[in-house]
Write a protein that holds these residues in place. Sequence first.
Motif, mmCIF file in Angstrom:
data_model
loop_
_atom_site.group_PDB
_atom_site.id
_atom_site.type_symbol
_atom_site.label_atom_id
_atom_site.label_comp_id
_atom_site.label_asym_id
_atom_site.label_seq_id
_atom_site.Cartn_x
_atom_site.Cartn_y
_atom_site.Cartn_z
ATOM 1 N N LYS A 204 4.891 -1.023 0.372
ATOM 2 C CA LYS A 204 3.670 -1.150 -0.413
ATOM 3 C C LYS A 204 4.056 -1.242 -1.873
ATOM 4 C CE LYS A 204 -0.698 1.046 -1.433
ATOM 5 N NZ LYS A 204 -1.557 2.212 -1.257
ATOM 6 N N GLY A 205 3.528 -2.243 -2.538
ATOM 7 C CA GLY A 205 3.773 -2.414 -3.959
ATOM 8 C C GLY A 205 2.451 -2.675 -4.659
ATOM 9 N N PHE A 206 2.432 -3.698 -5.489
ATOM 10 C CA PHE A 206 1.199 -4.084 -6.180
ATOM 11 C C PHE A 206 0.106 -4.395 -5.162
ATOM 12 C CE2 PHE A 206 -1.519 -7.289 -8.256
ATOM 13 C CZ PHE A 206 -1.955 -6.542 -9.340
ATOM 14 N N VAL A 207 0.513 -5.005 -4.027
ATOM 15 C CA VAL A 207 -0.405 -5.263 -2.915
ATOM 16 C C VAL A 207 0.135 -4.551 -1.681
ATOM 17 C CG1 VAL A 207 -1.249 -7.463 -3.808
ATOM 18 C CG2 VAL A 207 0.709 -7.443 -2.299
ATOM 19 N N ASN A 208 -0.744 -4.261 -0.754
ATOM 20 C CA ASN A 208 -0.326 -3.597 0.480
ATOM 21 C C ASN A 208 0.645 -4.453 1.279
ATOM 22 O OD1 ASN A 208 -1.770 -1.220 0.196
ATOM 23 N ND2 ASN A 208 -3.588 -2.048 1.163
#
Length: 189
Positions: free
Chosen positions: A35-39
């Motif tokens: 998981k980062g900026f978006v899942n």
Amino acid sequence: MDQTSPIAMDCPHAQKAVSFLREIGLSVEISPGAKGFVNHIRIVRGTLRVDPRCPVSRLLHESGHLAVTPSRYREWMDGNLYTSLNRMLDDPDFLAAEPDSPLYRAVIQASDPEVTAWSYAAGVALGIPPEKIIQNREYDGAGKAIRLALMGHSYVGINGLAFAGFCVRRKSAYNPLPEYPELAFWLQP
């Protein structure tokens, strides 16, 4: 777990995209829970860490960030990509570059509109249905409009890809580059 072996993605289009991304030279690791900026996806030092649940639209978009970034800066792409982009813009080599130099042109054209245009071109090349490449609900609900603009060759990111040497907007006898959505290369050198 061998991160380069084929791992079943939940989305068959995403499975196809993972293979393509590895073939063009991007590092992709399957990482359940990423998981980062978006899942379901995170960029870590130039490597895509992808949860098997990641939809192809997110995978293509996030990989586009790496693809349009000049190779010398690709490993700088990590976590918050705005920080990574600002780091490129502060690089003394970039600051000393002439505005028409390949480095300068590539860095300036490594923003989100070019990423979106690249991801659409990659999806088309892979034979993925347009509504899966960019879903209607994405881009704060403007996904359908952006997709239609890309299909009509009227999206601003296409200009950036052309300026960076990936393609031309319209075919001409004077330029041997392919017309968008075909690209001359997949990774910015």
